[in-house]
Motif scaffolding. Structure first.
Motif, mmCIF file in Angstrom:
data_model
loop_
_atom_site.group_PDB
_atom_site.id
_atom_site.type_symbol
_atom_site.label_atom_id
_atom_site.label_comp_id
_atom_site.label_asym_id
_atom_site.label_seq_id
_atom_site.Cartn_x
_atom_site.Cartn_y
_atom_site.Cartn_z
ATOM 1 N N GLN A 1 0.828 -1.193 0.000
ATOM 2 C CA GLN A 1 0.000 0.000 0.000
ATOM 3 C C GLN A 1 0.871 1.256 0.000
ATOM 4 O O GLN A 1 1.825 1.361 0.769
ATOM 5 N N ILE A 2 0.521 2.192 -0.877
ATOM 6 C CA ILE A 2 1.260 3.448 -1.012
ATOM 7 C C ILE A 2 0.320 4.588 -0.651
ATOM 8 O O ILE A 2 -0.738 4.754 -1.260
ATOM 9 N N ILE A 3 0.698 5.382 0.342
ATOM 10 C CA ILE A 3 -0.161 6.451 0.849
ATOM 11 C C ILE A 3 0.102 7.744 0.081
ATOM 12 O O ILE A 3 1.215 8.261 0.072
ATOM 13 N N PHE A 4 -0.938 8.266 -0.554
ATOM 14 C CA PHE A 4 -0.868 9.561 -1.219
ATOM 15 C C PHE A 4 -1.728 10.612 -0.525
ATOM 16 O O PHE A 4 -1.428 11.789 -0.557
ATOM 17 N N GLY A 5 -2.809 10.161 0.098
ATOM 18 C CA GLY A 5 -3.706 11.096 0.765
ATOM 19 C C GLY A 5 -4.954 11.361 -0.053
ATOM 20 O O GLY A 5 -5.028 11.084 -1.260
ATOM 21 N N ILE B 1 -4.822 -1.215 16.770
ATOM 22 C CA ILE B 1 -5.780 -2.072 16.073
ATOM 23 C C ILE B 1 -5.880 -1.660 14.607
ATOM 24 O O ILE B 1 -6.037 -2.503 13.725
ATOM 25 N N VAL B 2 -5.764 -0.354 14.344
ATOM 26 C CA VAL B 2 -5.793 0.134 12.964
ATOM 27 C C VAL B 2 -4.667 -0.480 12.141
ATOM 28 O O VAL B 2 -4.837 -0.804 10.962
ATOM 29 N N LEU B 3 -3.504 -0.663 12.768
ATOM 30 C CA LEU B 3 -2.358 -1.243 12.052
ATOM 31 C C LEU B 3 -2.665 -2.654 11.555
ATOM 32 O O LEU B 3 -2.158 -3.079 10.528
ATOM 33 N N THR B 4 -3.478 -3.400 12.297
ATOM 34 C CA THR B 4 -3.816 -4.770 11.910
ATOM 35 C C THR B 4 -4.925 -4.833 10.882
ATOM 36 O O THR B 4 -5.111 -5.864 10.233
ATOM 37 N N SER C 1 -0.624 15.833 6.662
ATOM 38 C CA SER C 1 -1.085 14.561 7.236
ATOM 39 C C SER C 1 -1.756 14.774 8.589
ATOM 40 O O SER C 1 -2.762 14.137 8.903
ATOM 41 N N ALA C 2 -1.193 15.677 9.398
ATOM 42 C CA ALA C 2 -1.810 15.981 10.693
ATOM 43 C C ALA C 2 -3.179 16.604 10.497
ATOM 44 O O ALA C 2 -4.140 16.266 11.203
ATOM 45 N N PHE C 3 -3.304 17.511 9.538
ATOM 46 C CA PHE C 3 -4.599 18.144 9.271
ATOM 47 C C PHE C 3 -5.619 17.099 8.805
ATOM 48 O O PHE C 3 -6.788 17.147 9.196
ATOM 49 N N ALA C 4 -5.168 16.157 7.955
ATOM 50 C CA ALA C 4 -6.078 15.099 7.495
ATOM 51 C C ALA C 4 -6.576 14.258 8.669
ATOM 52 O O ALA C 4 -7.728 13.829 8.695
ATOM 53 N N GLU D 1 -4.380 7.428 8.047
ATOM 54 C CA GLU D 1 -3.327 6.609 7.455
ATOM 55 C C GLU D 1 -2.074 7.405 7.079
ATOM 56 O O GLU D 1 -0.949 6.958 7.360
ATOM 57 N N PRO D 2 -2.203 8.592 6.449
ATOM 58 C CA PRO D 2 -0.981 9.321 6.085
ATOM 59 C C PRO D 2 -0.100 9.660 7.280
ATOM 60 O O PRO D 2 1.126 9.505 7.214
ATOM 61 N N VAL D 3 -0.693 10.133 8.385
ATOM 62 C CA VAL D 3 0.127 10.531 9.522
ATOM 63 C C VAL D 3 0.631 9.325 10.310
ATOM 64 O O VAL D 3 1.726 9.351 10.872
ATOM 65 N N ILE D 4 -0.157 8.240 10.332
ATOM 66 C CA ILE D 4 0.292 7.044 11.054
ATOM 67 C C ILE D 4 1.487 6.416 10.357
ATOM 68 O O ILE D 4 2.559 6.222 10.943
ATOM 69 N N PHE D 5 1.310 6.086 9.078
ATOM 70 C CA PHE D 5 2.343 5.340 8.362
ATOM 71 C C PHE D 5 3.436 6.234 7.793
ATOM 72 O O PHE D 5 4.579 5.803 7.635
ATOM 73 N N GLY D 6 3.078 7.481 7.471
ATOM 74 C CA GLY D 6 4.070 8.357 6.866
ATOM 75 C C GLY D 6 4.906 9.126 7.865
ATOM 76 O O GLY D 6 6.008 9.571 7.536
#
Length: 479
Positions: free
Chosen positions: A62-66, A312-315, A371-374, A381-386
């Motif tokens: 998975q590739i995060i773009f937002g 839990i979101v990570l799983t 990412s924080a604003f999102a 997802e953007p702020v967690i993984f990115g």
């Protein structure tokens, strides 16, 4: 950014067109099924403009773009890899690989994926209903319209419709996931909400009892399943199994007539006599247990759930919570879990905000701020993984903020009128906007402070594609 150029650059970094089995996208991410993930150049993918992170999970890369960017990249990307390939060889390769991916997933992940596939398409309908309920609450609170006015009555109809026909929506979606006829699934949902059956809301209002019907020596309670989830899921699963069974021995020439007839008739009896009542008991058991934990924990439930939700979101298992929330919403009339999830989500934004303020990396600043604003809008997802998970300690700080915010909204009994909406948009469906706002401040402030105090190790940026002066001098000496 040039979306076509990014899509073109992605293909070789993923191992080439032949290494990409299938591709899709959600609100924020490209979801790719890859033949050989060892051919992926993850570092260079993350260095591409617009990419906020990349990871492999549950058989997908998975590739995060937002939000707003991923769909613009996906269209040229799909053209680059020939996603419209309808050849039998390509389809068989997809089917074989998808089956292999399912086998790699543990039972919990498979179960969560099934529930996710069923409920994610339904969420917009429930979100719309919840927002309308929030509007009605505002009209009541500030006296914008009289309860007997035509506007109020119409909006009340619009807001309750999704919950009245929820079993029909679930029936359609579940039948598609379980491999049955989707319209038969919708019919089963219709049977379980038929006007002949008493709407269970009548029991809560008091003074109304469902009629009993004697059939073949058994008493059938004529009580409907409006707003329920588990009874419908179980019934549609049985329906799909019966449909596949009938198709095995019904001749093809009469299949269109006989199979739907046998499927609906047998499923209808089973639904009202066996599976439906058992599913209702199971759903009530889940709701009662969670309500007991929520009511007796004095904030403990919010502390634990708010702190652990991002893990839990990570799983990916968090997608299964939609079923539980819908069941609670239908049985109790409000959702007390969603505000806790909201605290965990905005806390990730708070930790990402700390990284944005403190980091010296220009690339990370470009990622962390948006990412924080999102995350404040409920997209994490953007702020967690990115950002946060990349540095680890900010992720821990976010968990601390989520726990504090979750405890606060639990103690102050903040609830919601829907599912699927968190962060700032949840103000529209929150029963107590003031305490919800305080909870957001507690979660964001706690996460920001914890992430700042915990600190993190900045990544050292290695030069790409350009030789350093030392390397160049060494090569000249060698020559």
């Amino acid at each position: 950014m040039d979306h076509k150029q990014i899509a073109k650059e992605l293909v070789p970094l993923l191992g080439g067109k032949d290494n990409i089995i299938s591709a899709s996208h959600c609100a924020t991410r490209l979801r790719l099924v890859i033949d050989d993930e060892s051919q992926i150049n993850k570092q260079e993918i993350e260095d591409l403009e617009g990419v906020k992170g990349a990871f492999s999970s549950s058989g997908q890369f998975q590739i995060i773009f937002g939000t707003g960017t991923v769909n613009k990249v996906f269209q040229p990307f799909a053209e680059e890899i020939g996603l419209d390939d309808e050849s039998a060889e390509h389809k068989q390769k997809q089917m074989d690989h998808n089956e292999a991916v399912k086998k790699k997933m543990n039972p919990v992940s498979r179960f969560a994926k099934v529930l996710s596939n069923i409920f994610v398409p339904i969420i917009p309908a429930i979100v719309a209903a919840g927002m309308l309920m929030g509007l009605l609450n505002l009209m009541n609170r500030f006296g914008w319209a009289d309860g007997d006015s035509s506007l109020y009555i119409l909006l009340d109809m619009f807001s309750s419709a999704a919950f009245i026909i929820l079993p029909i929506l679930i029936g359609y979606s579940a039948a598609r996931e379980f491999g049955g006829n989707t319209y038969l699934g919708a019919v089963v949902g219709g049977i379980m909400t038929h006007p002949t059956l008493l709407n269970p809301w009548g029991l809560q209002e008091g003074g109304v009892e469902p009629e009993m019907l004697n059939f073949a020596g058994m008493n059938i309670e004529l009580l409907g399943y409006q707003g329920t989830v588990i009874p419908v899921l179980l019934t549609v699963y049985v329906m799909c199994w019966l449909e596949k069974l009938f198709r095995k021995f019904v001749p093809n020439m009469v299949d269109l007539l006989v199979t739907p007839f046998l499927t609906i008739m047998s499923t209808g009896f089973i639904a009202l006599m066996v599976v439906g009542p058992l599913g209702r008991l199971l759903g009530e058991g889940v709701t009662t247990s969670l309500s007991f934990l929520y009511d007796s924990g004095a904030g403990f439930a919010g502390l634990v759930f708010g702190g652990l939700y991002s893990l839990i979101v990570l799983t990916g298992v968090h997608h299964s919570f939609h079923a539980i929330e819908a069941e609670i919403l239908g049985q109790v009339g409000f959702n007390y879990l969603l505000p806790i999830w909201a605290m965990a989500n905005v806390a990730q934004g708070g930790a990402g905000l700390a990284v944005w303020v403190k980091t010296k990396s220009k690339k990370m600043k470009e990622i962390a701020g948006p990412s924080a604003f999102a995350a404040f809008l409920g997209i994490t997802e953007p702020v967690i993984f990115g950002v946060n998970l990349r540095y680890r300690r900010p992720f821990i700080g976010a968990a601390i903020g989520g726990a504090l915010g979750g405890a606060y909204v639990t103690i102050t009994n903040v609830t919601a009128n829907g599912i699927g909406v968190t962060g700032l948009p949840m103000f529209a469906i929150a029963n107590d906007p003031v305490n919800y706002a305080i909870g957001l401040l507690v979660a964001v402030g706690g996460a920001f402070t914890a992430a700042w105090l915990l600190g993190w190790q900045e990544e050292e940026q290695q030069p790409k594609k350009e030789e350093t002066k030392t390397e160049k001098d060494s090569e000249e000496k060698a020559v």
